[in-house]
Design a protein around this motif. Structure first.
Motif, PDB file in Angstrom:
ATOM      1  N   MET A 179       2.526  -6.929 -11.420  1.00  0.00           N
ATOM      2  CA  MET A 179       1.678  -6.875 -10.229  1.00  0.00           C
ATOM      3  C   MET A 179       0.318  -6.260 -10.583  1.00  0.00           C
ATOM      4  O   MET A 179       0.198  -5.476 -11.515  1.00  0.00           O
ATOM      5  CB  MET A 179       2.375  -6.057  -9.124  1.00  0.00           C
ATOM      6  CG  MET A 179       3.682  -6.709  -8.662  1.00  0.00           C
ATOM      7  SD  MET A 179       4.484  -5.871  -7.281  1.00  0.00           S
ATOM      8  CE  MET A 179       5.171  -4.431  -8.074  1.00  0.00           C
ATOM      9  N   ASN A 180      -0.702  -6.664  -9.818  1.00  0.00           N
ATOM     10  CA  ASN A 180      -2.035  -6.084  -9.999  1.00  0.00           C
ATOM     11  C   ASN A 180      -2.052  -4.701  -9.367  1.00  0.00           C
ATOM     12  O   ASN A 180      -1.483  -4.504  -8.292  1.00  0.00           O
ATOM     13  CB  ASN A 180      -3.085  -6.942  -9.292  1.00  0.00           C
ATOM     14  CG  ASN A 180      -3.076  -8.354  -9.811  1.00  0.00           C
ATOM     15  OD1 ASN A 180      -3.123  -8.570 -11.015  1.00  0.00           O
ATOM     16  ND2 ASN A 180      -2.990  -9.320  -8.909  1.00  0.00           N
ATOM     17  N   VAL A 181      -2.734  -3.781 -10.016  1.00  0.00           N
ATOM     18  CA  VAL A 181      -2.762  -2.398  -9.510  1.00  0.00           C
ATOM     19  C   VAL A 181      -4.193  -1.950  -9.264  1.00  0.00           C
ATOM     20  O   VAL A 181      -5.070  -2.133 -10.115  1.00  0.00           O
ATOM     21  CB  VAL A 181      -2.111  -1.430 -10.532  1.00  0.00           C
ATOM     22  CG1 VAL A 181      -2.205   0.013 -10.039  1.00  0.00           C
ATOM     23  CG2 VAL A 181      -0.656  -1.805 -10.802  1.00  0.00           C
ATOM     24  N   LEU A 182      -4.390  -1.390  -8.077  1.00  0.00           N
ATOM     25  CA  LEU A 182      -5.623  -0.653  -7.792  1.00  0.00           C
ATOM     26  C   LEU A 182      -5.188   0.721  -7.301  1.00  0.00           C
ATOM     27  O   LEU A 182      -4.282   0.817  -6.463  1.00  0.00           O
ATOM     28  CB  LEU A 182      -6.446  -1.359  -6.710  1.00  0.00           C
ATOM     29  CG  LEU A 182      -7.754  -0.660  -6.346  1.00  0.00           C
ATOM     30  CD1 LEU A 182      -8.770  -0.803  -7.469  1.00  0.00           C
ATOM     31  CD2 LEU A 182      -8.346  -1.226  -5.071  1.00  0.00           C
ATOM     32  N   VAL A 233      -0.610  -4.119  -5.733  1.00  0.00           N
ATOM     33  CA  VAL A 233      -0.186  -2.817  -5.230  1.00  0.00           C
ATOM     34  C   VAL A 233      -1.401  -1.896  -5.191  1.00  0.00           C
ATOM     35  O   VAL A 233      -2.121  -1.742  -6.178  1.00  0.00           O
ATOM     36  CB  VAL A 233       0.904  -2.210  -6.140  1.00  0.00           C
ATOM     37  CG1 VAL A 233       1.289  -0.822  -5.654  1.00  0.00           C
ATOM     38  CG2 VAL A 233       2.135  -3.097  -6.162  1.00  0.00           C
ATOM     39  N   LEU A 234      -1.594  -1.308  -4.038  1.00  0.00           N
ATOM     40  CA  LEU A 234      -2.714  -0.412  -3.836  1.00  0.00           C
ATOM     41  C   LEU A 234      -2.169   1.003  -3.640  1.00  0.00           C
ATOM     42  O   LEU A 234      -1.453   1.268  -2.669  1.00  0.00           O
ATOM     43  CB  LEU A 234      -3.440  -0.901  -2.574  1.00  0.00           C
ATOM     44  CG  LEU A 234      -4.607  -0.149  -2.037  1.00  0.00           C
ATOM     45  CD1 LEU A 234      -5.607   0.113  -3.127  1.00  0.00           C
ATOM     46  CD2 LEU A 234      -5.249  -1.004  -0.960  1.00  0.00           C
ATOM     47  N   ILE A 252       0.859  -1.188   0.000  1.00  0.00           N
ATOM     48  CA  ILE A 252       0.000   0.000   0.000  1.00  0.00           C
ATOM     49  C   ILE A 252       0.896   1.240   0.000  1.00  0.00           C
ATOM     50  O   ILE A 252       1.843   1.314   0.786  1.00  0.00           O
ATOM     51  CB  ILE A 252      -0.895   0.025   1.263  1.00  0.00           C
ATOM     52  CG1 ILE A 252      -1.738  -1.248   1.344  1.00  0.00           C
ATOM     53  CG2 ILE A 252      -1.781   1.266   1.290  1.00  0.00           C
ATOM     54  CD1 ILE A 252      -2.460  -1.437   2.665  1.00  0.00           C
ATOM     55  N   VAL A 253       0.587   2.182  -0.886  1.00  0.00           N
ATOM     56  CA  VAL A 253       1.331   3.445  -0.896  1.00  0.00           C
ATOM     57  C   VAL A 253       0.385   4.552  -0.443  1.00  0.00           C
ATOM     58  O   VAL A 253      -0.696   4.727  -1.019  1.00  0.00           O
ATOM     59  CB  VAL A 253       1.881   3.762  -2.307  1.00  0.00           C
ATOM     60  CG1 VAL A 253       2.638   5.089  -2.298  1.00  0.00           C
ATOM     61  CG2 VAL A 253       2.789   2.636  -2.797  1.00  0.00           C
ATOM     62  N   CYS A 254       0.786   5.266   0.601  1.00  0.00           N
ATOM     63  CA  CYS A 254      -0.065   6.328   1.151  1.00  0.00           C
ATOM     64  C   CYS A 254       0.289   7.666   0.519  1.00  0.00           C
ATOM     65  O   CYS A 254       1.448   8.078   0.527  1.00  0.00           O
ATOM     66  CB  CYS A 254       0.130   6.445   2.655  1.00  0.00           C
ATOM     67  SG  CYS A 254      -0.267   4.939   3.541  1.00  0.00           S
ATOM     68  N   GLY A 255      -0.727   8.351   0.002  1.00  0.00           N
ATOM     69  CA  GLY A 255      -0.512   9.649  -0.614  1.00  0.00           C
ATOM     70  C   GLY A 255      -0.474  10.773   0.403  1.00  0.00           C
ATOM     71  O   GLY A 255      -0.530  10.536   1.622  1.00  0.00           O
ATOM     72  N   SER A 256      -0.408  12.005  -0.103  1.00  0.00           N
ATOM     73  CA  SER A 256      -0.309  13.192   0.759  1.00  0.00           C
ATOM     74  C   SER A 256      -1.429  13.205   1.790  1.00  0.00           C
ATOM     75  O   SER A 256      -2.611  13.148   1.434  1.00  0.00           O
ATOM     76  CB  SER A 256      -0.421  14.463  -0.086  1.00  0.00           C
ATOM     77  OG  SER A 256       0.753  14.676  -0.803  1.00  0.00           O
TER      78      SER A 256
END
Ligand SMILES: O=P(O)(O)O[C@@H]1C[C@H](O)[C@@H](CO)O1
Length: 296
Positions: free
Chosen positions: A245-248, A125-126, A43-47
């Motif tokens: 990888m799957n992306v959402l 990957v989210l 998981i990648v967290c945005g601003s």
């Protein structure tokens, strides 16, 4: 070498030649050697959206500066921690903060974590981000599922796939017509419906920043099919997809793009962070539920 950067990576390297398989493997092994979990979800967290990281339990937290060859987060609202732990009982790896090209990083470097995830065995990957609303029917605070992107910056030498291609990451000429997987969007939509959370769906327009867009640029992005505009995510989605990888990807609409000439309304990062903080819990709730369905 600038004090912002660690170890041996040349952060100005435009091509991915700098990020060899061995170097990426070294980072991936460094992390895997320090945790027992083997997350299949990243998981990648945005601003302003890093609060998700605080929901991760049994968390092992690695500040970016401790990770070999990892860049550092320099943007307000991006803490700069890599977290391995469990979200809703599901093993995850979470980036509390990402890298943007306007920080002085090449896109090859901004997307390095995607290759690290690939070598760690991540399958999905989210990506989350803050974005300005281009679509006039969107309201501030809306959540937009990203269906596709338009990314003029990636049409240039800032494309992160330029340079030597190592097939162990992905193919030389990856197809990009199906990056944001429909089955994942469908799952996310049904979770939102169940929770009676309104959801938008649209295309993310990616520019490098750091300035917000001119009115004419915004009009051009709308003409190109963009529904929201931001300075991240599309580069990561491209590389994650290239790596198989799957992306959402989900954008929180933190501001309405100002599309009238001579307006006295102005976007600003403080507003972006403020709205993201206000709305983060809704997004966190959806993502926390979602991971249960992604651990195939
Ligand atoms: O990391 P994200 O894409 O969420 O950050 C957005 C885009 C710019 O970096 C910044 C503008 O306020 O927020």
């Amino acid at each position: 070498m600038s004090s912002l950067f660690v170890n041996h990576i040349n952060i100005n390297a435009i091509t991915n030649n700098e990020f060899t398989y061995d170097r990426v493997k070294n980072i991936s092994d460094w992390i895997l050697n320090r945790v027992d979990l083997r997350p299949k979800i990243a998981i990648v967290c945005g601003s302003g959206l890093g609060g998700l990281g605080e929901r991760v339990q049994d968390a092992r937290i690695f500040p970016y500066e401790e990770i070999p060859d990892f860049p550092r987060s320099t943007v307000v609202g991006h803490k700069g921690n890599l977290i391995v732990g469990k979200l809703n009982e599901i093993p995850v790896i979470c980036m509390q903060g990402r890298f943007h090209s306007y920080e002085g990083y090449s896109n090859a470097l901004c997307t390095l974590p995607m290759k690290v995830f690939k070598l760690m065995g991540v399958q999905t990957v989210l990506l989350t981000c803050a974005a300005g609303g281009l679509n006039q029917s969107f309201k501030v605070g809306d959540i937009m599922l990203i269906k596709d992107h338009v990314a003029p910056l990636l049409w240039t030498l800032q494309n992160p796939l330029i340079g030597h291609n190592d097939e162990r990451f992905g193919p030389r000429f990856p197809a990009c017509n199906n990056i944001y997987k429909k089955n994942l969007r469908d799952i996310f939509r049904s979770i939102a419906e169940e929770k009676q959370i309104e959801l938008q769906e649209g295309n993310y327009a990616y520019l490098g920043g750091p300035n917000y867009e001119t009115v004419t640029e915004l009009k051009a992005l709308i003409q190109m099919g963009g529904d929201a505009v931001g300075a991240s995510t599309a580069n990561e989605a491209l590389v994650a997809s290239y790596c198989g990888m799957n992306v959402l990807a989900i954008a929180l609409i933190t501001n309405k793009a100002v599309i009238e000439y001579d307006s006295q309304d102005f976007p600003c990062h403080e507003e972006v962070i403020q709205i993201a903080n206000q709305k983060a819990c809704v997004l966190q709730e959806l993502v926390t539920e979602l991971v249960k369905f992604l651990d195939f």
